[in-house]
Design a protein around this motif. Structure first.
Motif, short mmCIF file in Angstrom:
data_model
loop_
_atom_site.label_atom_id
_atom_site.label_comp_id
_atom_site.label_asym_id
_atom_site.label_seq_id
_atom_site.Cartn_x
_atom_site.Cartn_y
_atom_site.Cartn_z
N VAL A 1 0.92 -1.50 -0.24
CA VAL A 1 -0.25 -0.16 0.08
C VAL A 1 0.64 1.23 0.27
CG1 VAL A 1 -1.32 1.68 1.65
CG2 VAL A 1 -1.54 -1.56 1.34
N LEU A 2 0.81 2.07 -1.06
CA LEU A 2 1.63 3.40 -0.69
C LEU A 2 1.06 4.72 -0.60
CD1 LEU A 2 3.92 3.54 -3.65
CD2 LEU A 2 2.34 6.08 -2.81
N GLY A 3 1.37 4.96 0.31
CA GLY A 3 0.11 6.17 0.85
C GLY A 3 -0.40 5.86 2.51
N LEU A 4 -0.16 5.67 3.49
CA LEU A 4 -0.18 5.76 4.65
C LEU A 4 -1.18 7.13 4.84
CD1 LEU A 4 -1.14 3.17 6.61
CD2 LEU A 4 0.31 4.40 7.98
N ALA A 5 -1.09 8.27 5.06
CA ALA A 5 -1.90 9.25 5.48
C ALA A 5 -2.94 9.29 4.90
CB ALA A 5 -0.12 10.93 5.20
N TYR B 1 4.20 2.24 2.42
CA TYR B 1 5.41 2.95 1.86
C TYR B 1 4.68 4.24 1.93
CZ TYR B 1 8.41 6.41 -0.28
OH TYR B 1 9.46 7.21 -0.18
N ASP B 2 5.66 4.76 2.60
CA ASP B 2 4.98 6.83 2.90
C ASP B 2 6.41 7.40 3.76
OD1 ASP B 2 3.83 9.42 3.95
OD2 ASP B 2 1.90 7.99 3.99
N PRO B 3 6.72 7.93 2.19
CA PRO B 3 7.75 8.76 2.43
C PRO B 3 7.63 9.69 3.86
CG PRO B 3 6.55 9.35 1.09
CD PRO B 3 6.02 8.30 1.48
N HIS B 4 6.17 10.13 4.58
CA HIS B 4 6.13 11.02 5.41
C HIS B 4 4.93 10.07 7.04
CE1 HIS B 4 6.01 14.54 2.95
NE2 HIS B 4 5.94 13.70 1.91
N VAL B 5 4.87 9.26 6.40
CA VAL B 5 4.88 8.43 8.01
C VAL B 5 6.09 7.22 7.90
CG1 VAL B 5 3.24 7.27 8.56
CG2 VAL B 5 2.48 9.33 7.69
N LYS C 1 6.14 -0.41 10.18
CA LYS C 1 6.94 0.07 9.80
C LYS C 1 7.17 0.50 8.12
CE LYS C 1 10.74 0.05 13.45
NZ LYS C 1 11.98 -0.42 14.15
N SER C 2 7.36 1.95 7.96
CA SER C 2 6.95 1.85 5.89
C SER C 2 8.41 1.08 5.79
CB SER C 2 7.51 3.14 5.93
OG SER C 2 7.38 3.14 4.61
N VAL C 3 8.19 0.58 4.69
CA VAL C 3 9.27 -0.22 4.25
C VAL C 3 10.17 0.92 3.07
CG1 VAL C 3 8.27 -2.28 4.10
CG2 VAL C 3 7.66 -1.22 2.01
N LEU D 1 9.04 -7.51 -5.55
CA LEU D 1 8.68 -8.85 -5.55
C LEU D 1 7.68 -8.69 -4.44
CD1 LEU D 1 11.62 -9.13 -3.35
CD2 LEU D 1 11.66 -9.70 -5.01
N TYR D 2 6.68 -7.81 -4.16
CA TYR D 2 5.34 -7.53 -4.62
C TYR D 2 4.51 -7.96 -5.62
CZ TYR D 2 6.33 -4.98 -0.07
OH TYR D 2 6.46 -4.96 1.47
#
Length: 455
Positions: A346-350, A380-384, A400-402, A410-411
């Motif tokens: 999942v790209l983006g958690l915010a 993955y989230d560059p802000h979270v 934790k963000s990968v 690999l996904y």
């Protein structure tokens, strides 16, 4: 003699209020802000920058400690702004609520969430009001900024504040001015967003206008606190309903083979009669997913059904499920795999791009729905970098963000839930075997490919 005494007492009180108005206008007053989160902290910094003294209050002692060191715990608020406010000597933060007595005005900026039954949870407002009541003194202005249903200031806040014997409009003054923060929006900071101000007596309204005029570009007085409460909830219902509309259109148009994003871009060229709203994987943030239900709850008291608002809430709440179904279809068609056993990123958690705020984020729901279907899910989230604790998604805390890199191949699929600008989408398109894009992040950048699916 009795009439004369009453007149003199009221005149004395009015002079006290008028004196406070003068103190607000001259920046001599002390302002207290309760709640040092996404609303309260920017408010404190704006007040200090204007030349007034401000004391920030929070029940979490870690926040005042970090602020005293000039550190920011909110990503889009730069530490240098806190350092600057500290250096002026006009900003202090504390967990000592007895210092509320020092303030000429107290602004309440605490959460107003929903219960599990979609009913208003005013526990934060009520507990804060109890603390204020215990430290209330004559002449103070109390302003509620938390979004809530019309009537809260008069029906909930006022009785608690009056418990100690002081009376609103006589001994202290009460107003409502809804926050309008848009975290991470560089075009509209706290000071540049017009401020709606409502109060049930003219002097309280005049005091509140004088206070906010000191650091807000434009104030918008309205006739009552309930009117100001209705203004904010109307703004958020307007957004929720229109987002629900484009979410429904997205589902319909996809079945027809029509690109909803292209439709919206073309439609917004009309210079009148159309305002663009954009679909997504669901609603997030501290306002839009919550506030409409405050009005639906209050409307029941008057025997009114809010069918339109509730339908919008139903559509928006169903979007994460729709996205998961679209991802499952894409995996089946392109990878010959089911969700069960697949690896999903999942790209983006915010809840929206370029911030670190995950409140009510649909990404949290997406992760839980995918895992319930048997998928292995990372984000993955560059802000979270780490998932903070939440009441509704406690099991996701501390994940934790990968890292972002070639190992994304690999996904089995990448689900774009938040379209942060500081993501290398060209690299993502190169690495990922399948991309399901809920925000048109790839399409806006001209990135194409058979492995990119809009959802």
């Amino acid at each position: 003699m009795v009439l004369s005494h009453r007149y003199q007492s009221q005149r004395k009180l009015n002079m006290s209020g008028e004196d406070t108005v003068g103190r607000f206008r001259s920046r001599e007053a002390v302002v207290g802000v309760i709640g040092l989160g996404y609303v309260g902290l920017p408010l404190c910094l704006a007040i200090a920058e204007s030349g007034s003294r401000v004391i920030g209050f929070d029940i979490d002692p870690e926040k005042p400690a970090l602020l005293a060191k000039g550190q920011s715990y909110i990503k889009h608020i730069e530490a240098k702004k806190i350092v600057s406010a500290n250096q002026t000597g006009r900003f202090q933060a504390t967990s000592d609520f007895s210092r509320l007595r020092e303030a000429d005005a107290i602004l309440i900026c605490v959460p107003t969430p929903l219960t599990s039954h979609l009913e208003p949870d005013l526990s934060f407002v009520e507990s804060t009001a109890e603390v204020v009541s215990a430290n209330l003194r004559k002449g103070q202005l109390i302003v509620l900024e938390s979004t809530t249903f019309p009537g809260t200031t008069h029906e909930v806040l006022r009785p608690i504040l009056e418990k100690g014997g002081l009376r609103a409009g006589v001994d202290f003054f009460l107003a409502f001015s809804p926050e309008r923060e848009d975290p991470g929006n560089p075009d509209f900071s706290t000071t540049r967003i017009p401020k709606v101000i409502g109060a049930d007596d003219p002097l309280a309204r005049e005091m509140a206008v004088a206070l906010y005029d000191g650091f807000i570009a434009k104030t918008v007085p309205v006739s009552s606190a309930a009117t100001a409460e209705a203004v904010k909830i109307t703004e958020n219902i307007f957004r929720a309903v229109n987002i629900a509309l484009v979410n429904e259109l997205k589902v319909i148009y996809k079945k027809m083979g029509v690109d909803v994003w292209e439709v919206i871009e073309a439609a917004k060229t009309k210079p009148f009669g159309f305002m663009p709203f954009y679909p997504g994987p669901g609603l997030g943030g501290h306002c839009i997913p919550i506030d409409p239900f405050y009005l639906t709850w209050k409307a029941r008291e008057f025997g009114i059904a809010t069918r339109f608002i509730e339908l919008a809430g139903e559509i928006n709440s169903n979007m994460p499920g729709y996205v998961v179904s679209e991802l499952a279809i894409a995996l089946d068609r392109q990878q010959r795999k089911g969700l069960n056993g697949s690896r999903i990123l999942v790209l983006g958690l915010a809840y929206k791009k370029n911030i670190d705020d995950i409140r009510e984020s649909p990404s949290l729901v997406l992760i839980e729905l995918l895992e319930a279907r048997g998928a292995t899910v990372d984000f993955y989230d560059p802000h979270v970098p780490v998932v903070p604790p939440t009441r509704e998604h406690a099991k996701l805390a501390n994940r934790k963000s990968v890292a972002f890199g070639p190992n994304i191949n690999l996904y089995d699929a990448v689900l774009i839930a938040t379209d942060h600008d500081d993501v290398d989408y060209a690299a993502l398109v190169k690495w990922a075997p399948l991309i399901v894009d809920t925000r048109n992040a790839c399409g806006r950048r001209g990135l194409t490919g058979g492995h990119i699916v809009s959802a």
